[in-house]
Design a protein around this motif. Structure first.
Motif: not given
Length: 308
Positions: A169-185
């Motif tokens: 998985l490749s991501l540019e980490i921003t507050p929006e990306i972190f909360t939507d795509e990573l935080a709940k993992a």
């Protein structure tokens, strides 16, 4: 870009992964240039830790910080939430010797920080920027870092298990990306390892309520996965939290293969010890398109990574 802190004091209680006992944290606003400050409430008073890579005293089941007298464990999920949400300064009070594991993700901490609110302060954000490519390898695992205006991660895991396998998985980490795509993992583990740990008095707070647990063939949690690739997402979450130990927001693009807490910290220790070769402290302008005078220079073009 200005430094930030939280607006209100918030607190929560939960079970500690290691002890299985209830622990409590209190998150308080902090002034400019405080960074991330832990205060540990012990029987003899308070003890303080400002994270840096050399203060990581254990990296087995979780990342543990220590100051020679006291320690605090399982810090990575809260640190990931703090850094992922773009918070520069925060005072974290801990009652107990570890942070609560919550549901095994950073989601509850994101909720807590949202309840606290985020406010800007009066000074420009300072970051530590990767200035030269580096290839850090140990035992077939690696972290490769490149100059980049932001924080980007390209992460690959490879487990010989039918429910995991190879995930990238490749991501540019921003507050929006972190909360939507990573935080709940959520964190994950294997039943045989969990049984061994419990039998040896370790990870006493670990359960299906705070981890994805797998036997030889499948997932034991009734609800299944939150993401089809939840495993690699959690590894990125851990990476964000472990990189926060350097103290200031880290800028760079990272290619990571099969890393964990131990390799993450070894990589940071190398960066920390060789900061003059690979890192530059930069102050980001509070106004878009401008840069504060202190310590800014253009990002160098990418080159072949130097091996370590």
């Amino acid at each position: 870009m200005l430094q930030t802190t939280i607006h209100n004091t918030v607190r929560c209680k939960g079970i500690g992964l290691h002890s299985g006992k209830q622990v409590e944290i209190v998150l308080r606003p902090a002034g400019v240039d405080t960074g991330i400050l832990f205060s540990l409430h012990t029987g003899s008073g308070s003890s303080f830790i400002t994270p840096n890579p050399d203060l990581v005293v254990a990296s087995g089941l979780a990342t543990t910080l220590g100051n020679g007298q006291d320690s605090v464990s399982t810090v990575e999920h809260l640190l990931a939430a703090v850094r992922g949400m773009g918070i520069d300064n925060i005072h974290i009070e801990v009652r107990g010797n570890e942070l609560p594991i919550m549901d095994g993700s950073a989601g509850p901490f994101v909720y807590l920080l949202r309840q606290a609110g985020v406010q800007e302060l009066s000074k420009a954000r300072e970051v530590m920027a990767i200035t030269k490519s580096i290839n850090f390898e140990q035992d077939g695992k690696y972290i490769r870092a490149y100059p980049h205006d932001g924080f980007a991660v390209d992460y690959t895991i490879d487990f010989e298990h039918p429910q995991i396998g190879k995930q990238t998985l490749s991501l540019e980490i921003t507050p929006e990306i972190f909360t939507d795509e990573l935080a709940k993992a959520r964190t994950f583990g294997f039943l045989k390892e969990v049984e061994y740990l419990h039998a040896n008095g370790l990870a006493l707070g670990g359960s299906l309520d705070n981890a994805v647990v797998l036997d030889d063939y499948g997932i034991l949690n009734d609800g299944g996965l939150r993401f089809a690739d939840e495993f690699v997402r959690h590894k990125i979450l851990d990476f964000v939290g472990d990189m926060a130990v350097i103290g200031k927001p880290l800028q760079g693009r990272f290619e990571v293969y099969a890393s964990g807490h131990a390799l993450n910290n070894s990589f940071l220790r190398y960066l920390y010890a060789n900061a003059e070769d690979y890192l530059e402290e930069r102050s980001l302008a509070p106004l878009a398109g401008k840069v504060a005078e202190k310590g800014f220079s253009p990002v160098a073009p990418e080159a072949a990574p130097a091996s370590v």
